[in-house]
Design an enzyme around this catalytic site. Sequence first.
Site, PDB file in Angstrom:
ATOM      1  N   SER A 169       0.863  -1.179   0.000  1.00 43.88           N
ATOM      2  CA  SER A 169       0.000   0.000   0.000  1.00 43.88           C
ATOM      3  C   SER A 169       0.902   1.231   0.000  1.00 43.88           C
ATOM      4  O   SER A 169       2.048   1.165   0.458  1.00 43.88           O
ATOM      5  CB  SER A 169      -0.847  -0.021   1.269  1.00 43.88           C
ATOM      6  OG  SER A 169      -1.327   1.270   1.557  1.00 43.88           O
ATOM      7  N   SER A 170       0.363   2.364  -0.479  1.00 43.20           N
ATOM      8  CA  SER A 170       1.191   3.580  -0.476  1.00 43.20           C
ATOM      9  C   SER A 170       1.480   4.061   0.945  1.00 43.20           C
ATOM     10  O   SER A 170       2.367   4.882   1.144  1.00 43.20           O
ATOM     11  CB  SER A 170       0.519   4.686  -1.294  1.00 43.20           C
ATOM     12  OG  SER A 170      -0.762   4.965  -0.784  1.00 43.20           O
ATOM     13  N   CYS A 171       0.750   3.540   1.952  1.00 41.57           N
ATOM     14  CA  CYS A 171       1.004   4.002   3.326  1.00 41.57           C
ATOM     15  C   CYS A 171       2.234   3.338   3.961  1.00 41.57           C
ATOM     16  O   CYS A 171       2.575   3.638   5.084  1.00 41.57           O
ATOM     17  CB  CYS A 171      -0.231   3.821   4.209  1.00 41.57           C
ATOM     18  SG  CYS A 171      -0.526   2.123   4.623  1.00 41.57           S
ATOM     19  N   HIS A 222     -12.943   3.794   3.586  1.00 38.75           N
ATOM     20  CA  HIS A 222     -12.042   4.801   3.040  1.00 38.75           C
ATOM     21  C   HIS A 222     -12.864   6.014   2.607  1.00 38.75           C
ATOM     22  O   HIS A 222     -14.094   5.956   2.555  1.00 38.75           O
ATOM     23  CB  HIS A 222     -11.277   4.229   1.851  1.00 38.75           C
ATOM     24  CG  HIS A 222     -10.254   3.219   2.252  1.00 38.75           C
ATOM     25  ND1 HIS A 222     -10.426   1.872   2.055  1.00 38.75           N
ATOM     26  CD2 HIS A 222      -9.054   3.355   2.871  1.00 38.75           C
ATOM     27  CE1 HIS A 222      -9.371   1.234   2.530  1.00 38.75           C
ATOM     28  NE2 HIS A 222      -8.527   2.100   3.033  1.00 38.75           N
ATOM     29  N   TYR A 241      -0.648  -1.304  10.358  1.00 39.16           N
ATOM     30  CA  TYR A 241      -0.935  -1.863   9.025  1.00 39.16           C
ATOM     31  C   TYR A 241       0.315  -1.765   8.151  1.00 39.16           C
ATOM     32  O   TYR A 241       0.700  -2.727   7.476  1.00 39.16           O
ATOM     33  CB  TYR A 241      -2.090  -1.064   8.412  1.00 39.16           C
ATOM     34  CG  TYR A 241      -2.464  -1.440   7.006  1.00 39.16           C
ATOM     35  CD1 TYR A 241      -3.186  -2.597   6.746  1.00 39.16           C
ATOM     36  CD2 TYR A 241      -2.111  -0.627   5.932  1.00 39.16           C
ATOM     37  CE1 TYR A 241      -3.546  -2.932   5.446  1.00 39.16           C
ATOM     38  CE2 TYR A 241      -2.466  -0.954   4.633  1.00 39.16           C
ATOM     39  CZ  TYR A 241      -3.181  -2.110   4.395  1.00 39.16           C
ATOM     40  OH  TYR A 241      -3.535  -2.441   3.104  1.00 39.16           O
ATOM     41  N   LYS A 280       2.611  -4.732   6.376  1.00 40.20           N
ATOM     42  CA  LYS A 280       2.846  -4.779   4.924  1.00 40.20           C
ATOM     43  C   LYS A 280       4.348  -4.749   4.612  1.00 40.20           C
ATOM     44  O   LYS A 280       4.813  -5.433   3.696  1.00 40.20           O
ATOM     45  CB  LYS A 280       2.131  -3.617   4.224  1.00 40.20           C
ATOM     46  CG  LYS A 280       0.610  -3.773   4.213  1.00 40.20           C
ATOM     47  CD  LYS A 280       0.195  -4.925   3.317  1.00 40.20           C
ATOM     48  CE  LYS A 280      -1.281  -5.078   3.155  1.00 40.20           C
ATOM     49  NZ  LYS A 280      -1.650  -6.265   2.359  1.00 40.20           N
TER      50      LYS A 280
HETATM   51  O1  GFB Z   1      -9.465   7.152   2.795  1.00 39.62           O
HETATM   52  P1  GFB Z   1      -8.821   7.469   4.081  1.00 39.62           P
HETATM   53  O2  GFB Z   1      -9.420   6.907   5.291  1.00 39.62           O
HETATM   54  O3  GFB Z   1      -7.330   6.982   3.895  1.00 39.62           O
HETATM   55  O4  GFB Z   1      -8.775   9.065   4.288  1.00 39.62           O
HETATM   56  P2  GFB Z   1      -5.847   7.465   4.199  1.00 39.62           P
HETATM   57  C1  GFB Z   1      -8.251   9.951   3.328  1.00 39.62           C
HETATM   58  C2  GFB Z   1      -8.457  11.383   3.750  1.00 39.62           C
HETATM   59  O5  GFB Z   1      -9.856  11.694   3.636  1.00 39.62           O
HETATM   60  C3  GFB Z   1      -8.064  11.718   5.193  1.00 39.62           C
HETATM   61  C4  GFB Z   1     -10.303  12.372   4.793  1.00 39.62           C
HETATM   62  O6  GFB Z   1      -7.413  12.972   5.213  1.00 39.62           O
HETATM   63  C5  GFB Z   1      -9.412  11.800   5.901  1.00 39.62           C
HETATM   64  O7  GFB Z   1      -9.399  12.671   7.026  1.00 39.62           O
HETATM   65  N1  GFB Z   1     -11.753  12.164   4.994  1.00 39.62           N
HETATM   66  C6  GFB Z   1     -12.707  13.096   4.915  1.00 39.62           C
HETATM   67  C7  GFB Z   1     -12.368  10.990   5.285  1.00 39.62           C
HETATM   68  N2  GFB Z   1     -13.913  12.590   5.201  1.00 39.62           N
HETATM   69  C8  GFB Z   1     -13.741  11.265   5.428  1.00 39.62           C
HETATM   70  C9  GFB Z   1     -14.635  10.206   5.768  1.00 39.62           C
HETATM   71  O8  GFB Z   1     -15.850  10.379   5.932  1.00 39.62           O
HETATM   72  N3  GFB Z   1     -14.069   8.962   5.908  1.00 39.62           N
HETATM   73  C10 GFB Z   1     -12.738   8.742   5.739  1.00 39.62           C
HETATM   74  N4  GFB Z   1     -12.248   7.493   5.878  1.00 39.62           N
HETATM   75  N5  GFB Z   1     -11.861   9.747   5.452  1.00 39.62           N
HETATM   76  C11 GFB Z   1      -5.614   4.948   4.713  1.00 39.62           C
HETATM   77  C12 GFB Z   1      -4.843   4.094   5.660  1.00 39.62           C
HETATM   78  O9  GFB Z   1      -5.240   6.235   4.966  1.00 39.62           O
HETATM   79  O10 GFB Z   1      -5.301   4.665   3.368  1.00 39.62           O
HETATM   80  C13 GFB Z   1      -4.794   2.688   5.256  1.00 39.62           C
HETATM   81  O11 GFB Z   1      -5.334   4.282   6.949  1.00 39.62           O
HETATM   82  C14 GFB Z   1      -4.583   2.464   3.780  1.00 39.62           C
HETATM   83  O12 GFB Z   1      -3.779   2.071   5.971  1.00 39.62           O
HETATM   84  C15 GFB Z   1      -5.425   3.375   2.941  1.00 39.62           C
HETATM   85  O13 GFB Z   1      -3.238   2.619   3.439  1.00 39.62           O
HETATM   86  C16 GFB Z   1      -5.121   3.277   1.477  1.00 39.62           C
HETATM   87  O14 GFB Z   1      -5.209   7.670   2.870  1.00 39.62           O
HETATM   88  O15 GFB Z   1      -5.723   8.616   5.123  1.00 39.62           O
END
Ligand code: GFB
Length: 312
Positions: free
Chosen positions: A109-111, A181, A138, A142
């Site tokens: 994953s990119s993280c 996500h 996580y 990975k």
């Molecule tokens: O998709 P997301 O949870 O993944 O969040 P990450 C991306 C961005 O969207 C963050 C914002 O800056 C969140 O604060 N965001 C805004 C929201 N509204 C929402 C919402 O309602 N739900 C969610 N989920 N986010 C994940 C990692 O990080 O990316 C995993 O935690 C994995 O490990 C995945 O690598 C691809 O990009 O922040």
Amino acid sequence: MQSLKVKIYIAGHTGLVGSAVLKELTRKGYKNLVFKSSKELDLKNQKETEVFFKKERPEYVFLCAAKVGGILANSSYPAQFIYENLAIQNNVIHFSYKYGARKLLFLGSSCIYPKLAVQPIKENSLLSGYLEETNKPYAVAKIAGITMCQSYNAQYKTNFISAMPTNLYGPGDRFDAETSHVIPALLLNFHRAKKENKKFAVVWGTGKPRREFLYIEDLAKALVFLMKFYNGPDIINVGTGEDISIKELAYIIKEVVGFKGSIRFDASKPDGTPRKLLDVSNIRSLGWQPEIPLEEGLKKEYRWFLKNYARK
Ligand code: GFB
């Protein structure tokens, strides 16, 4: 995978990635596909996994099974994220080696890259800095999987490759306000706000973080392409090479859903990594590139959501 008769195991075939890989392999005409639901085979269980590999002896393995979730799920269930991912990949990688798989593709994953990695992120920035706290368990799991593949290649002469996809979305996503996500969460959130005639919808964080999004069918094509043509020892990024702010994304999703109210940002929720744009020059130079633009992919995902989730 030059013959359509080779035996291919897709671990995690009901998930977002695995189901798209299964669809792509079927579309391409592969005839000997093996898959088991997590009820039939618990990949966390070493004995069960060994019995399966001993019996089936797949020649190619797509390791798409994983515990995944959005930013809040990662920070709420850190123990499950590290334990489940380590257990699954430990078993699948080891028994693929033990029972003679010709090739395995592991998904990172990119993280996995440092929180403040130089952008766009090159593959060689792995382990060059501190990880983002919200998804460290996580990411560590990975990184262990990548290192395991490389170690097995070095010691046992296996051909286990690792692909690093950027943030993914598309049909098959999980829609849950808390644990999804950002794309499925906002599609659901704006859909509900539209149905309930809300004046505004809430988006987490400041809206400033930037993310790169890849449509799931494009990823599936890339993974089948890499399984056929990539044999290098190094990890390889899979993305579009373009990113967008969460604020811009929220406004596009609002349009796609047709929500007429306004958007409010809740800065008490975590932003996560400020930016994670992958450098995709390596996979592009091999001849793969994505086909579906973001807005088109979002429309397809919303249509899928309306068909599969909206009435539940
Ligand atoms: O998709 P997301 O949870 O993944 O969040 P990450 C991306 C961005 O969207 C963050 C914002 O800056 C969140 O604060 N965001 C805004 C929201 N509204 C929402 C919402 O309602 N739900 C969610 N989920 N986010 C994940 C990692 O990080 O990316 C995993 O935690 C994995 O490990 C995945 O690598 C691809 O990009 O922040």
